[in-house]
Design a protein around this motif. Structure first.
Motif: not given
Length: 109
Positions: A43-71
């Motif tokens: 009930p408190d989660h207002i932002n929901n992303w799939h794995y790659q969606q979040f990488i794309d989102f952060m990339t659009s703000f000037g960040f680069r993913v160095i490492e990522g994993r699903m766990i």
């Protein structure tokens, strides 16, 4: 990140305060996972992303993913029990991982 109502403003501020090449560690829930399909949406989660969606989102703000994993392989203990257990294991299928972990680098010069 999943609780922040003005997420674009927050990420812009994060970028602003980061030094060049700063590392940012992020963990977010996979609200599209088996866990949330069975338990219902948080009930408190207002932002929901799939794995790659979040990488794309952060990339659009000037960040680069160095490492990522699903766990987080979720194990239902009791159907209506508030808490549950997640094994610290990864599954190839995004649907069976309840969390995403990332390390981003700020690309500011």
């Amino acid at each position: 990140f999943e609780h922040i109502s003005h997420i674009k403003k927050a990420i812009s501020e994060l970028y602003r305060i980061c030094k060049p090449s700063a590392k940012v560690l992020v963990t977010i829930p996979n609200n599209h996972s088996y866990k949330y399909v069975k338990k219902g949406p948080h009930p408190d989660h207002i932002n929901n992303w799939h794995y790659q969606q979040f990488i794309d989102f952060m990339t659009s703000f000037g960040f680069r993913v160095i490492e990522g994993r699903m766990i987080g392989w979720w194990i239902p203990i009791l159907k209506n029990f508030r808490y549950s257990y997640q094994l610290p294991l990864s599954h190839k299928n995004e649907y069976y991982n309840s969390n995403f972990l990332y390390v981003f680098e700020c690309l500011k010069k």
